[in-house]
Design a protein around this motif. Structure first.
Motif, PDB file in Angstrom:
ATOM      1  N   LEU A  71     -17.247   8.750   2.534  1.00  0.00           N
ATOM      2  CA  LEU A  71     -15.977   8.128   2.209  1.00  0.00           C
ATOM      3  C   LEU A  71     -15.429   7.263   3.148  1.00  0.00           C
ATOM      4  N   ALA A  72     -14.795   6.152   2.723  1.00  0.00           N
ATOM      5  CA  ALA A  72     -14.431   4.865   3.649  1.00  0.00           C
ATOM      6  C   ALA A  72     -13.256   4.389   3.338  1.00  0.00           C
ATOM      7  N   HIS A  73     -12.553   3.647   4.289  1.00  0.00           N
ATOM      8  CA  HIS A  73     -11.287   2.883   4.170  1.00  0.00           C
ATOM      9  C   HIS A  73     -11.649   1.347   4.533  1.00  0.00           C
ATOM     10  N   VAL A  74     -11.467   0.469   3.230  1.00  0.00           N
ATOM     11  CA  VAL A  74     -11.973  -0.763   3.244  1.00  0.00           C
ATOM     12  C   VAL A  74     -10.710  -1.664   3.508  1.00  0.00           C
ATOM     13  N   SER A  75     -10.813  -2.531   4.614  1.00  0.00           N
ATOM     14  CA  SER A  75      -9.513  -3.603   4.602  1.00  0.00           C
ATOM     15  C   SER A  75     -10.301  -4.845   4.085  1.00  0.00           C
ATOM     16  N   VAL A  76      -9.436  -5.737   3.364  1.00  0.00           N
ATOM     17  CA  VAL A  76      -9.942  -6.873   2.481  1.00  0.00           C
ATOM     18  C   VAL A  76      -9.101  -8.114   2.824  1.00  0.00           C
ATOM     19  N   SER A  77      -9.647  -9.026   3.217  1.00  0.00           N
ATOM     20  CA  SER A  77      -9.118 -10.402   3.263  1.00  0.00           C
ATOM     21  C   SER A  77      -9.381 -11.011   1.912  1.00  0.00           C
ATOM     22  N   VAL A  85      -7.197 -10.120  -7.036  1.00  0.00           N
ATOM     23  CA  VAL A  85      -8.473  -9.634  -6.148  1.00  0.00           C
ATOM     24  C   VAL A  85      -8.193  -8.114  -6.411  1.00  0.00           C
ATOM     25  N   ALA A  86      -7.195  -7.672  -5.835  1.00  0.00           N
ATOM     26  CA  ALA A  86      -6.802  -6.091  -6.049  1.00  0.00           C
ATOM     27  C   ALA A  86      -7.289  -5.571  -7.368  1.00  0.00           C
ATOM     28  N   ALA A  87      -6.771  -6.327  -8.529  1.00  0.00           N
ATOM     29  CA  ALA A  87      -7.200  -5.681  -9.926  1.00  0.00           C
ATOM     30  C   ALA A  87      -8.612  -5.622  -9.928  1.00  0.00           C
ATOM     31  N   ARG A  88      -9.302  -6.508  -9.403  1.00  0.00           N
ATOM     32  CA  ARG A  88     -10.939  -6.259  -9.670  1.00  0.00           C
ATOM     33  C   ARG A  88     -11.581  -5.352  -8.982  1.00  0.00           C
ATOM     34  N   VAL A  89     -11.104  -5.014  -7.656  1.00  0.00           N
ATOM     35  CA  VAL A  89     -11.283  -3.910  -6.717  1.00  0.00           C
ATOM     36  C   VAL A  89     -11.112  -2.660  -7.182  1.00  0.00           C
ATOM     37  N   ALA A  90     -10.016  -2.698  -7.889  1.00  0.00           N
ATOM     38  CA  ALA A  90      -9.396  -1.358  -8.493  1.00  0.00           C
ATOM     39  C   ALA A  90     -10.184  -0.969  -9.716  1.00  0.00           C
ATOM     40  N   ALA A  91     -10.902  -1.818 -10.305  1.00  0.00           N
ATOM     41  CA  ALA A  91     -11.817  -1.383 -11.650  1.00  0.00           C
ATOM     42  C   ALA A  91     -13.020  -0.746 -11.168  1.00  0.00           C
ATOM     43  N   GLU A  94     -15.750   3.883  -8.119  1.00  0.00           N
ATOM     44  CA  GLU A  94     -15.942   4.654  -6.871  1.00  0.00           C
ATOM     45  C   GLU A  94     -14.523   4.354  -6.157  1.00  0.00           C
ATOM     46  N   VAL A  95     -13.535   3.610  -6.490  1.00  0.00           N
ATOM     47  CA  VAL A  95     -12.370   3.422  -5.695  1.00  0.00           C
ATOM     48  C   VAL A  95     -11.252   4.042  -6.379  1.00  0.00           C
ATOM     49  N   PRO A  96     -10.869   5.133  -5.802  1.00  0.00           N
ATOM     50  CA  PRO A  96      -9.719   5.753  -6.315  1.00  0.00           C
ATOM     51  C   PRO A  96      -8.482   5.296  -5.799  1.00  0.00           C
ATOM     52  N   TYR A  97      -8.264   4.435  -4.684  1.00  0.00           N
ATOM     53  CA  TYR A  97      -7.051   4.017  -4.079  1.00  0.00           C
ATOM     54  C   TYR A  97      -7.159   2.445  -3.613  1.00  0.00           C
ATOM     55  N   VAL A  98      -6.007   1.815  -4.125  1.00  0.00           N
ATOM     56  CA  VAL A  98      -6.025   0.344  -3.793  1.00  0.00           C
ATOM     57  C   VAL A  98      -4.404   0.041  -3.519  1.00  0.00           C
ATOM     58  N   SER A  99      -4.079  -0.565  -2.353  1.00  0.00           N
ATOM     59  CA  SER A  99      -2.787  -0.848  -1.952  1.00  0.00           C
ATOM     60  C   SER A  99      -2.719  -2.131  -1.564  1.00  0.00           C
ATOM     61  N   LEU A 100      -1.655  -2.816  -1.695  1.00  0.00           N
ATOM     62  CA  LEU A 100      -1.202  -4.184  -1.070  1.00  0.00           C
ATOM     63  C   LEU A 100      -0.341  -3.625   0.048  1.00  0.00           C
ATOM     64  N   ILE A 101      -0.636  -4.492   1.184  1.00  0.00           N
ATOM     65  CA  ILE A 101       0.155  -3.967   2.278  1.00  0.00           C
ATOM     66  C   ILE A 101       0.327  -5.192   3.328  1.00  0.00           C
ATOM     67  N   GLY A 103       0.672  -7.349   6.872  1.00  0.00           N
ATOM     68  CA  GLY A 103      -0.365  -7.561   8.129  1.00  0.00           C
ATOM     69  C   GLY A 103      -1.526  -8.517   7.774  1.00  0.00           C
ATOM     70  N   ARG A 104      -2.637  -8.364   8.808  1.00  0.00           N
ATOM     71  CA  ARG A 104      -3.704  -9.278   8.703  1.00  0.00           C
ATOM     72  C   ARG A 104      -4.447  -9.150   7.341  1.00  0.00           C
ATOM     73  N   TYR A 105      -4.683  -8.003   7.003  1.00  0.00           N
ATOM     74  CA  TYR A 105      -5.415  -7.609   5.595  1.00  0.00           C
ATOM     75  C   TYR A 105      -4.312  -7.395   4.671  1.00  0.00           C
ATOM     76  N   PRO A 106      -4.287  -8.104   3.429  1.00  0.00           N
ATOM     77  CA  PRO A 106      -3.298  -7.952   2.475  1.00  0.00           C
ATOM     78  C   PRO A 106      -3.486  -6.681   1.628  1.00  0.00           C
ATOM     79  N   LEU A 107      -4.845  -6.376   1.715  1.00  0.00           N
ATOM     80  CA  LEU A 107      -5.334  -5.219   0.640  1.00  0.00           C
ATOM     81  C   LEU A 107      -6.212  -4.239   1.213  1.00  0.00           C
ATOM     82  N   ILE A 108      -6.106  -2.906   1.050  1.00  0.00           N
ATOM     83  CA  ILE A 108      -7.027  -1.861   1.356  1.00  0.00           C
ATOM     84  C   ILE A 108      -7.341  -1.077   0.115  1.00  0.00           C
TER      85      ILE A 108
END
Length: 302
Positions: A71-77, A85-91, A94-101, A103-108
């Motif tokens: 299991l891993a948490h990935v911060s994405v710039s 970009v979030a929609a592509r990651v969410a597709a 293996e990725v059950p969770y995607v959130s816009l946040i 801070g420095r990284y707008p996507l986790i």
């Protein structure tokens, strides 16, 4: 001017959510009795919550119970609009969770895989997505509090029928036994017996997940902790802080990673102050969850 709500609708919604988090399959009569509110009123607010799209009742299984050990948490710039970009990651499956946040990284995003090789491949897929500029990964060495707070059952004995029922509960935790039976190919009586066993043995936890930041629902603030010495004695103290509903020990830029939920940001500030005051906490970073793009913990049920 909008007239004040005489029955405290928003307060009632929060109380209903609290009960659903404890027992997602609670009946309407019992919910009415616990809250001291008429059944028609409770039914109306419950239906509104579930139909809003921002509250779901689902069955959640601890990843280790079904063999998801990496299991891993990935911060994405990003270098393109973040929602694209979030929609592509969410597709990615293996990725059950995607959130816009903030801070420095707008996507986790979170990755859940069977082993390290699968995790590395999933990370490569994220890095290859158009619009991803950079990633920073935290590997979970221990998932102490998962979303929905399911238990870790090391040797769960699951047959094919159990897995079919779990797959349905992961989609709709309040589905009737008749619906579950039809989907799983069994009788309502057998479905009820199996589901009760899965709940009693801690294999599945059925509860409510709500989208932070919509209407009068909770706010969610993530935090990362750098600590001195061993974190094994620190994590139980953090787990007891009000509003902490996710906590993991991690390898990377943080030693512990968590999320605080609260009705108001000032309550989050108080919780973070208590976190910083804990002995051996060296540094606390935090970010606000602005928009939840995906939250679906449907573990594969082969």
């Amino acid at each position: 001017m909008t007239a004040p709500d005489p029955i405290g609708t928003h307060h009632l919604d929060a109380r209903i959510l609290d009960q659903l988090r404890l027992d997602g399959r609670i009946g309407r009569n019992e919910l009415s009795a616990r809250l001291g509110v008429s059944r028609p009123t409770v039914s109306k607010r419950l239906d509104a919550l579930l139909e809003s799209g921002h509250t779901r009742v689902v069955g959640i299984v601890h990843p280790a119970t079904v063999g998801l050990e990496a299991l891993a948490h990935v911060s994405v710039s990003v270098e393109q609009p973040v929602r694209q970009v979030a929609a592509r990651v969410a597709a990615l499956p293996e990725v059950p969770y995607v959130s816009l946040i903030s801070g420095r990284y707008p996507l986790i995003a979170e990755i859940r895989c069977g082993d390290a090789a699968e995790l590395a491949a999933a990370l490569d897929r994220i890095r290859s997505i158009d619009g991803v500029r950079d990633t920073n990964t935290l590997y979970y060495s221990d998932l102490m509090i998962d979303a929905g707070q399911p238990q870790k059952v090391a040797e769960a004995a699951l047959d094919a029928l159990d897995r079919r029922l779990l797959a349905q509960l992961q989609e709709d935790g309040r589905a009737s036994y008749a619906i579950l039976a039809a989907a799983a190919g069994t009788t309502p009586g057998t479905a009820r017996m199996r589901v009760m066993r899965l709940i009693d043995e801690g294999i599945v936890r059925i509860g409510a997940l709500s989208t932070p930041g919509h209407g009068d629902t909770e706010v969610a603030v993530g935090f990362g902790v750098r600590a001195s010495g061993r974190v094994s004695g620190l994590s139980p103290l953090i787990a007891e802080l009000p509003g902490v509903r996710f906590l993991a020990a991690t390898i990377g830029r943080f030693d512990l990673l968590g999320t605080i939920f609260a009705p108001r940001l000032d309550e989050v500030v108080s919780a973070l102050d208590r976190l910083r005051a804990l002995r051996r906490v060296l540094e606390v970073d935090n970010w606000v969850h602005l928009d939840l793009m995906k939250e679906h913990y449907g573990a594969p049920m082969r």
